[in-house]
Design a protein around this motif. Sequence first.
Motif, PDB file in Angstrom:
ATOM      1  N   GLN A 125      11.058  -7.488   4.682  1.00 13.02           N
ATOM      2  CA  GLN A 125       9.554  -7.285   5.415  1.00 13.02           C
ATOM      3  C   GLN A 125       9.135  -6.064   5.562  1.00 13.02           C
ATOM      4  O   GLN A 125       9.377  -5.093   4.426  1.00 13.02           O
ATOM      5  N   GLY A 126       8.103  -5.459   5.840  1.00  9.77           N
ATOM      6  CA  GLY A 126       7.533  -4.253   5.231  1.00  9.77           C
ATOM      7  C   GLY A 126       6.883  -3.631   7.274  1.00  9.77           C
ATOM      8  O   GLY A 126       6.332  -4.406   8.096  1.00  9.77           O
ATOM      9  N   PRO A 127       6.938  -2.455   7.249  1.00 15.47           N
ATOM     10  CA  PRO A 127       6.317  -1.937   8.867  1.00 15.47           C
ATOM     11  C   PRO A 127       4.603  -2.181   8.796  1.00 15.47           C
ATOM     12  O   PRO A 127       4.450  -2.463   7.395  1.00 15.47           O
ATOM     13  N   TYR A 128       4.373  -2.362   9.640  1.00 14.62           N
ATOM     14  CA  TYR A 128       2.464  -2.765   9.938  1.00 14.62           C
ATOM     15  C   TYR A 128       2.420  -1.848   9.608  1.00 14.62           C
ATOM     16  O   TYR A 128       2.535  -0.663  10.504  1.00 14.62           O
ATOM     17  N   PHE A 129       1.502  -1.285   8.872  1.00 13.70           N
ATOM     18  CA  PHE A 129       0.134  -0.684   8.930  1.00 13.70           C
ATOM     19  C   PHE A 129      -0.830  -0.079   9.543  1.00 13.70           C
ATOM     20  O   PHE A 129      -1.949  -1.212   9.436  1.00 13.70           O
ATOM     21  N   SER A 130      -0.379  -0.517  10.785  1.00 12.38           N
ATOM     22  CA  SER A 130      -1.010   1.029  11.731  1.00 12.38           C
ATOM     23  C   SER A 130      -1.659   2.484  11.924  1.00 12.38           C
ATOM     24  O   SER A 130      -1.415   3.430  10.398  1.00 12.38           O
ATOM     25  N   TYR A 131      -3.301   2.817  12.695  1.00 10.31           N
ATOM     26  CA  TYR A 131      -2.868   3.582  12.508  1.00 10.31           C
ATOM     27  C   TYR A 131      -1.716   4.566  12.929  1.00 10.31           C
ATOM     28  O   TYR A 131      -1.160   5.861  12.365  1.00 10.31           O
ATOM     29  N   ASP A 132      -1.073   4.440  14.073  1.00 13.54           N
ATOM     30  CA  ASP A 132       0.333   5.231  14.115  1.00 13.54           C
ATOM     31  C   ASP A 132       1.176   5.224  13.327  1.00 13.54           C
ATOM     32  O   ASP A 132       1.975   6.198  13.601  1.00 13.54           O
ATOM     33  N   THR A 133       1.610   4.609  12.153  1.00 15.61           N
ATOM     34  CA  THR A 133       2.060   4.753  11.181  1.00 15.61           C
ATOM     35  C   THR A 133       1.293   4.885  10.101  1.00 15.61           C
ATOM     36  O   THR A 133       1.401   6.198   9.578  1.00 15.61           O
ATOM     37  N   ALA A 134       0.934   4.362   8.736  1.00 15.96           N
ATOM     38  CA  ALA A 134       0.213   5.146   8.322  1.00 15.96           C
ATOM     39  C   ALA A 134      -0.463   6.138   8.201  1.00 15.96           C
ATOM     40  O   ALA A 134      -1.480   6.322   7.607  1.00 15.96           O
ATOM     41  N   GLY A 135      -2.128   5.162   8.879  1.00 14.66           N
ATOM     42  CA  GLY A 135      -3.445   6.095   9.280  1.00 14.66           C
ATOM     43  C   GLY A 135      -3.010   7.220   9.549  1.00 14.66           C
ATOM     44  O   GLY A 135      -3.711   7.844   8.502  1.00 14.66           O
ATOM     45  N   SER A 136      -2.058   7.436  10.568  1.00 14.42           N
ATOM     46  CA  SER A 136      -1.892   8.939  10.814  1.00 14.42           C
ATOM     47  C   SER A 136      -1.854  10.088   9.967  1.00 14.42           C
ATOM     48  O   SER A 136      -1.855  11.365   9.088  1.00 14.42           O
ATOM     49  N   LEU A 137       0.252   9.723   8.893  1.00 13.15           N
ATOM     50  CA  LEU A 137       0.370  10.030   7.918  1.00 13.15           C
ATOM     51  C   LEU A 137      -0.899  10.361   6.944  1.00 13.15           C
ATOM     52  O   LEU A 137      -0.477  11.562   6.085  1.00 13.15           O
ATOM     53  N   TYR A 138      -1.350   8.942   6.558  1.00 11.08           N
ATOM     54  CA  TYR A 138      -2.662   9.885   4.957  1.00 11.08           C
ATOM     55  C   TYR A 138      -3.744  10.760   5.681  1.00 11.08           C
ATOM     56  O   TYR A 138      -3.842  11.344   5.118  1.00 11.08           O
ATOM     57  N   ASP A 139      -3.968  10.615   7.152  1.00  8.55           N
ATOM     58  CA  ASP A 139      -5.004  11.152   7.257  1.00  8.55           C
ATOM     59  C   ASP A 139      -4.541  13.272   7.296  1.00  8.55           C
ATOM     60  O   ASP A 139      -4.948  14.271   7.214  1.00  8.55           O
ATOM     61  N   SER A 140      -2.504  13.167   8.219  1.00 11.47           N
ATOM     62  CA  SER A 140      -2.364  14.917   8.085  1.00 11.47           C
ATOM     63  C   SER A 140      -2.433  15.230   6.481  1.00 11.47           C
ATOM     64  O   SER A 140      -2.379  16.228   6.095  1.00 11.47           O
ATOM     65  N   LEU A 141      -2.036  14.474   5.593  1.00 10.49           N
ATOM     66  CA  LEU A 141      -2.375  14.454   4.072  1.00 10.49           C
ATOM     67  C   LEU A 141      -2.878  14.669   2.808  1.00 10.49           C
ATOM     68  O   LEU A 141      -3.090  15.230   1.970  1.00 10.49           O
ATOM     69  N   LYS A 142      -4.001  13.959   3.758  1.00 15.45           N
ATOM     70  CA  LYS A 142      -5.430  13.886   2.450  1.00 15.45           C
ATOM     71  C   LYS A 142      -5.492  14.580   1.878  1.00 15.45           C
ATOM     72  O   LYS A 142      -6.214  14.676   0.598  1.00 15.45           O
ATOM     73  N   ASP A 143      -5.221  16.066   2.606  1.00 12.20           N
ATOM     74  CA  ASP A 143      -6.282  17.203   2.418  1.00 12.20           C
ATOM     75  C   ASP A 143      -5.169  17.845   1.445  1.00 12.20           C
ATOM     76  O   ASP A 143      -6.254  19.076   1.050  1.00 12.20           O
ATOM     77  N   LEU A 144      -4.072  17.794   1.245  1.00 11.87           N
ATOM     78  CA  LEU A 144      -3.202  18.581   0.404  1.00 11.87           C
ATOM     79  C   LEU A 144      -3.444  18.533  -1.208  1.00 11.87           C
ATOM     80  O   LEU A 144      -3.030  17.557  -1.155  1.00 11.87           O
TER      81      LEU A 144
END
Length: 322
Positions: free
Chosen positions: A303-322
């Motif tokens: 099993q894996g975590p469901y990718f929602s904005y609360d999980t993967a999406g907000s993490l990606y947005d926090s890091l995408k410009d670094l």
Amino acid sequence: MSFVSRSRVALAATVFGILGGIPPASAEPSADPADNANSPALAVARDEARILAYWTPERMASALPAEVPMTSGKAPISLKPIAPENSQRQEEGVEPRGGVSTLADVHSMSGRVFYTDDQGRNRSCSGSTVNSNGKRLVFTAGHCVHGGGSGRGWFSNWVFVPAYHQGSPHGTWTASGLWSKNGWINNADRAFDVGAAVMNLRNGTRIVDAVGGQGIKWGAAYGAYIFQFGYPADPPYNGSALHNCEGTTWNEGGFPTITCGMTGGASGGPWLESYGQNFWAYLYSVNSWMFWDPDPTRVYKWQGPYFSYDTAGSLYDSLKDL
């Protein structure tokens, strides 16, 4: 070939930057499980040579598979508002700079992760590069960056080896910082078992420019046909090669689930949707939790975590410009 990877996703947002542009960690961690958290700075310039020297071939070969998550997903739902345009989104992947080469494919975008855990043990996970503006991201499971729960801490000596096979044509890359979700860090909740690393440059080159990067999507439906990759290291595997499973996911208790026989060490490896349609595919989840019968050498599903904005999406947005 079959791979299974266990990864817990805690979105820990730590910005480590020898390049600058990474915000400092907040003094008071948020209780919202969907918020990101971050580790202290990892490999600054003076430490990079030490970390690379630490990971000898012998240490890599003897590293234990990642510690298995033991808690089911029970975190409270975040009350954080999500903009409609973010609830379901996808970001495209990218070929290495200069286009496709004979060494650039799913193998170069996947890799083996090595680290020293918060209890001093050398361990291994799996992970994958993800395209972003900064071209420096590796996604994995939360339990591959932080121990998860009360009394646990961030990991150290963290490196990513793309296309690992007792070494790599692309070399070993050090992390400047690790990130995960508070739901993983505070509660070891595998609903938030997602992690990411911002990688240092190697010989002046960003990792996605060197090996390519997968796309990423969240808010997608269950029942997707995916290819699952990882570096299983528990018997009958030994962590020396990339393996995969494929099939249609189903919803089991809110977690994407797939039949696969990969063992420990596959944690954090990518679940790729639309694999084979482009040079890259979309990261749909990561290996987090395995099921076996009667012992850990006889795994039958992951099993894996469901990718929602609360999980993967907000993490990606926090890091995408670094």
